[in-house]
Motif scaffolding. Structure first.
Motif, PDB file in Angstrom:
ATOM      1  N   ARG A 324       0.860  -1.178   0.000  1.00 15.34           N
ATOM      2  CA  ARG A 324       0.000   0.000   0.000  1.00 15.34           C
ATOM      3  C   ARG A 324       0.900   1.233   0.000  1.00 15.34           C
ATOM      4  NH1 ARG A 324       0.372   1.629   5.277  1.00 15.34           N
ATOM      5  NH2 ARG A 324      -1.173   3.256   5.031  1.00 15.34           N
ATOM      6  N   ALA A 330      -6.852   4.793  -1.621  1.00 14.49           N
ATOM      7  CA  ALA A 330      -7.177   3.883  -2.723  1.00 14.49           C
ATOM      8  C   ALA A 330      -6.224   2.697  -2.786  1.00 14.49           C
ATOM      9  CB  ALA A 330      -7.155   4.642  -4.044  1.00 14.49           C
ATOM     10  N   THR A 331      -5.164   2.728  -1.990  1.00 13.33           N
ATOM     11  CA  THR A 331      -4.264   1.573  -1.876  1.00 13.33           C
ATOM     12  C   THR A 331      -4.489   0.931  -0.511  1.00 13.33           C
ATOM     13  OG1 THR A 331      -2.416   2.804  -0.904  1.00 13.33           O
ATOM     14  CG2 THR A 331      -2.570   2.757  -3.310  1.00 13.33           C
ATOM     15  N   ARG A 334      -5.047  -6.448   1.503  1.00 20.80           N
ATOM     16  CA  ARG A 334      -6.286  -7.192   1.244  1.00 20.80           C
ATOM     17  C   ARG A 334      -6.021  -8.680   1.425  1.00 20.80           C
ATOM     18  NH1 ARG A 334      -9.617  -9.530  -2.794  1.00 20.80           N
ATOM     19  NH2 ARG A 334     -11.700  -8.590  -2.967  1.00 20.80           N
ATOM     20  N   ARG A 363      -4.092  -3.236 -14.347  1.00 23.87           N
ATOM     21  CA  ARG A 363      -3.717  -1.889 -14.788  1.00 23.87           C
ATOM     22  C   ARG A 363      -2.221  -1.798 -15.085  1.00 23.87           C
ATOM     23  NH1 ARG A 363      -6.470   2.819 -11.260  1.00 23.87           N
ATOM     24  NH2 ARG A 363      -4.998   3.982 -12.569  1.00 23.87           N
ATOM     25  N   LYS A 368       0.972   1.579  -8.736  1.00 21.17           N
ATOM     26  CA  LYS A 368       0.382   1.492  -7.398  1.00 21.17           C
ATOM     27  C   LYS A 368      -0.871   0.630  -7.397  1.00 21.17           C
ATOM     28  CE  LYS A 368      -0.283   5.804  -6.238  1.00 21.17           C
ATOM     29  NZ  LYS A 368       0.272   6.569  -7.374  1.00 21.17           N
ATOM     30  N   TYR A 369      -1.542   0.558  -8.549  1.00 24.07           N
ATOM     31  CA  TYR A 369      -2.829  -0.133  -8.616  1.00 24.07           C
ATOM     32  C   TYR A 369      -2.781  -1.345  -9.545  1.00 24.07           C
ATOM     33  CZ  TYR A 369      -4.103   4.428  -6.783  1.00 24.07           C
ATOM     34  OH  TYR A 369      -4.157   5.588  -6.029  1.00 24.07           O
ATOM     35  N   ARG A 371      -1.642  -4.563  -8.929  1.00 22.52           N
ATOM     36  CA  ARG A 371      -1.755  -5.923  -8.397  1.00 22.52           C
ATOM     37  C   ARG A 371      -3.148  -6.491  -8.634  1.00 22.52           C
ATOM     38  NH1 ARG A 371       1.816  -7.493  -4.285  1.00 22.52           N
ATOM     39  NH2 ARG A 371       0.765  -9.502  -4.438  1.00 22.52           N
ATOM     40  N   LYS A 373      -5.201  -7.739  -6.632  1.00 22.34           N
ATOM     41  CA  LYS A 373      -6.201  -7.386  -5.617  1.00 22.34           C
ATOM     42  C   LYS A 373      -7.028  -6.176  -6.042  1.00 22.34           C
ATOM     43  CE  LYS A 373      -2.948  -4.613  -2.862  1.00 22.34           C
ATOM     44  NZ  LYS A 373      -2.325  -4.438  -1.536  1.00 22.34           N
ATOM     45  N   TYR A 374      -6.407  -5.237  -6.773  1.00 26.56           N
ATOM     46  CA  TYR A 374      -7.156  -4.054  -7.190  1.00 26.56           C
ATOM     47  C   TYR A 374      -8.128  -4.382  -8.320  1.00 26.56           C
ATOM     48  CZ  TYR A 374      -3.863  -1.546  -4.267  1.00 26.56           C
ATOM     49  OH  TYR A 374      -3.123  -1.109  -3.198  1.00 26.56           O
ATOM     50  N   SER A 377     -10.971  -6.129  -6.521  1.00 28.00           N
ATOM     51  CA  SER A 377     -11.704  -5.146  -5.728  1.00 28.00           C
ATOM     52  C   SER A 377     -12.583  -4.274  -6.610  1.00 28.00           C
ATOM     53  CB  SER A 377     -10.717  -4.271  -4.943  1.00 28.00           C
ATOM     54  OG  SER A 377     -11.397  -3.317  -4.160  1.00 28.00           O
ATOM     55  N   SER A 378     -12.088  -3.948  -7.797  1.00 26.42           N
ATOM     56  CA  SER A 378     -12.840  -3.108  -8.731  1.00 26.42           C
ATOM     57  C   SER A 378     -13.993  -3.884  -9.376  1.00 26.42           C
ATOM     58  CB  SER A 378     -11.901  -2.577  -9.815  1.00 26.42           C
ATOM     59  OG  SER A 378     -12.602  -1.932 -10.844  1.00 26.42           O
TER      60      SER A 378
END
Length: 687
Positions: A324, A330-331, A334, A363, A368-369, A371, A373-374, A377-378
């Protein structure tokens, strides 16, 4: 379904319309992009049209090019992770340029410099090995021990992902060190970089079907996702490929393109030119054994066996990750969540499908986004499952119910189940040095032992004959490698990342600071009256990336400024719950001001056998913050006669609640009530 060739992708949506997505990079080292011409064949078993993409080079259309991070461009221009690293390694400079610094990670190395030094930078390189299941042969261990002395800083470090880290290697020695590791059947390929990292599995060498199957599966997954384009061997052993024969099921799964997972005719059939958006972590284990922190991984794989102990398949969990960025909400860390169950013969195909879903949809504009997990999550798990099933070609079954998880360290002496013994040794922060290093070397060499590295930064000596136990135990004790019963319980579960002086991301101390912090925590526990065998899972990192997985600890310290930490609370001893940030920017010299009230009230208010992490969650952070803010030190005994005022916890807690309304403590109010009662009785008698 996605069919790919040379980096160009054709997507077949469920409505039957054909949509095009531009390639993220060409198959050459040049900046070529591709247009795609579609050819339709009706050769599928179902009679439905099969769409294939045929790529031809054209000038790039920059008007529609998606935004990409700088690292994505470096990868595209690298000729599969070769250029400009191959040229930079030949220069006389002690360091390499920015592009090469990113590319050498794929080879298993990071460029570093000593941050304790002022003035000009002293560059060196850290090398990380890749050891699926933590397995290290006798030959490789001895080679790493030698390399640490000859080319490193004289120490070996065991990592939280069951690998070695070798620090302090100079650029001019890189090829010698790398080639030595390769020729002793080791590897650093993919230990870093935007691809699958080392695959974890329980390190214990138990002769049990489920453990053996978990470890074999971890090794097969690692082989499946190993880069195929040869850049590693080209760079370090002049193109000579030194590797063992792969199991046929691995080769078959890698080459299978039934559901559009592969780049046909590409040197990298799974990764393509761009590899993955970021690092990717996988762990395999058996029910109850959470020595691998299964839910912190991008993919967690759990063996499911029948009543006779025969492995039948796997539960799969997805979307875990620790990294994170401070104060960027936003990071976030999880935990992985259930994806589904697959029969054992399908595990490689299922893992490959998950990796491809991340490859195609993760992405690539902002690392930063990036991985998995993002993405989950999205999208949500349902959409993600649907996309993965398209690449897998089957529906996932519901996950099987599993028993409770436990943390297992495997320290001390144990039967392997095949007549031999193994011995798990605690290594503070995984740093092997000094007399410990010398002793381990002598034992491993004398008895020709293989070893295993655990995900908790410890080491296991394997296949020990019973007749060897006494002389080995004596040698270990003389070398300072103590039986776990002689080690503070806090130390047995604690972990820290390397941080200063070599990690460029470190904000404050971790490995160098944790010995003193643990001693101070032990002092506070004793001060508030907690017994020596009381323990808390403590993990410390020098920055928010979370390499020591502090976000599942009962007490996590995360560097967020010079000599200061965030304090995270609420994890559990079996690492199945996510901690939350309790306080920011607590100076290292002021930690006792926070710990003392927390531990004091844990001792006095906890339920039976309630861990510190469970207590923290039950109490809630608002209440804990109030206790910290109002803390004035432990309450001294109110009774001159040492009377025990409370026979049970419930009465004490009720009295404590009433006392706080009057700015008193439970003992003060209880004594006041007793005095008033005695006085009223005496007055009544006198009347």
């Amino acid at each position: 379904m996605t069919t790919s060739f040379g980096g160009a992708n054709t997507f077949i949506p469920t409505d039957g319309k054909v949509q095009m997505q531009r390639s993220l990079g060409s198959r050459s080292s040049y900046s070529l992009l591709f247009n795609t011409r579609i050819r339709v064949f009706s050769a599928s078993p179902s009679g439905s049209p099969v769409i294939r993409a045929v790529s031809t080079p054209v000038k790039p259309d920059t008007s529609t090019e998606a935004k990409r991070s700088k690292v994505e461009i470096f990868k595209e221009h690298s000729n599969f992770i070769r250029y400009p690293l191959n040229e930079e390694l030949l220069t006389d400079a002690p360091n390499i340029n920015e592009a090469a610094t990113q590319l050498i990670k794929f080879h298993g190395s990071y460029q570093q410099y000593n941050r304790d030094e002022r003035g000009s930078r002293s560059y060196s390189f850290m090398l990380r090995t890749k050891n699926p299941s933590g397995k290290v042969s006798n030959q490789l261990y001895l080679a790493m021990d030698d390399l640490a002395d000859q080319f490193g800083i004289g120490t070996l470090r065991l990592t939280t992902r069951q690998t070695f880290q070798l620090h302090g290697v100079l650029k001019k020695d890189l090829k010698t060190v790398m080639s030595t590791i390769i020729r002793t059947m080791g590897s650093t390929l993919g230990a870093c970089g935007d691809l699958n990292r080392n695959v974890l599995a329980p390190a214990a060498p138990l002769a049990q079907k489920d453990y053996l199957f978990a470890q074999k599966t971890a090794e097969n997954i690692a082989a499946l996702l190993t880069p195929q384009s040869g850049f590693y061997y080209d760079m370090w052993v002049d193109g000579e490929k030194i590797m063992s024969v792969e199991p046929p099921e691995v080769v078959k799964a890698r080459n299978d393109n039934s559901y559009g997972t592969n780049f046909p005719d590409s040197p990298e059939p799974i990764y393509g030119t761009q590899f993955l958006p970021r690092k990717f972590k996988i762990a395999v284990t058996v029910p109850t054994d959470n020595s691998v922190d299964i839910f912190t991984n991008d993919i967690g794989v759990v063996v499911v066996s029948d009543d006779n102990g025969e492995p039948q398949g796997f539960n799969i969990y997805v979307g875990g990750g620790m990294g994170r960025t401070h104060r960027v909400e936003a990071t976030f860390p999880r935990l992985a969540e259930p994806l589904g169950y697959v029969p054992k013969e399908n595990i490689l195909y299922a893992v490959k499908a998950i990796v491809v879903a991340q490859r195609e949809n993760g992405r690539r504009d902002d690392r930063k986004y990036s991985r998995l997990k993002y993405l989950i999550s999205s999208w949500g798990i349902e959409k993600f499952r649907t996309v993965v099933e398209q690449y897998y070609g089957k529906k996932f079954e519901p996950c099987h119910e599993l028993p409770e998880w436990e943390f297992k360290s495997y320290l001390g002496w144990h039967d392997q189940g095949d007549g031999g013994l193994f011995c798990g040794l605690h290594v503070d922060n995984g740093r092997i040095k000094g007399m410990m290093k010398k002793t381990l070397r002598e034992i491993v060499e004398k008895y020709n032992l293989n070893v295993r590295i655990t995900p908790n930064q410890n080491i296991i000596l394997c296949n020990i004959r019973r007749a060897w136990r006494r002389p080995i135990a004596t040698a270990l004790a003389q070398g300072g490698l103590l039986h776990p019963r002689y080690i503070d319980p806090l130390n047995l579960t604690a972990m820290a990342c390397p941080a200063f002086p070599l990690c460029p991301l470190a904000i404050t101390e971790a490995e160098r600071g944790i010995p003193d912090i643990l001693k101070r925590i032990r002092g506070v526990l004793e001060k508030v009256g907690l017994k020596y065998n009381e323990s808390i899972v403590i993990r410390i990192t020098g920055c928010p990336n979370g390499c020591a997985r502090p976000y599942v600890a009962e007490l996590g310290l995360v560097g967020d400024g010079p000599n200061s930490y965030q304090i995270w609370l609420g994890g559990t001893p079996n690492q199945t719950s996510l901690a939350k940030c309790f306080m920011n920017k607590v100076k290292v010299q002021e930690l006792e001001k926070v710990f003392e009230p927390l531990f004091y009230y844990w001792k006095r208010k906890r339920h039976a056998k309630e861990s510190f992490g469970e207590f923290s969650t039950r109490m809630g952070f608002d209440k804990l913050q109030e206790l910290v803010d109002k803390w004035e030190g432990p309450v001294a005994s109110s009774s001159l006669c040492n009377l025990k005022l409370f026979a049970d916890r419930e009465t004490y807690e009720a009295m404590d609640e009433l006392a706080r309304l009057q700015n008193k403590n439970a003992h003060q109010l209880a004594m006041e009530v007793i005095r008033n009662y005695v006085t009223s009785q005496q007055t009544g008698q006198n009347q």
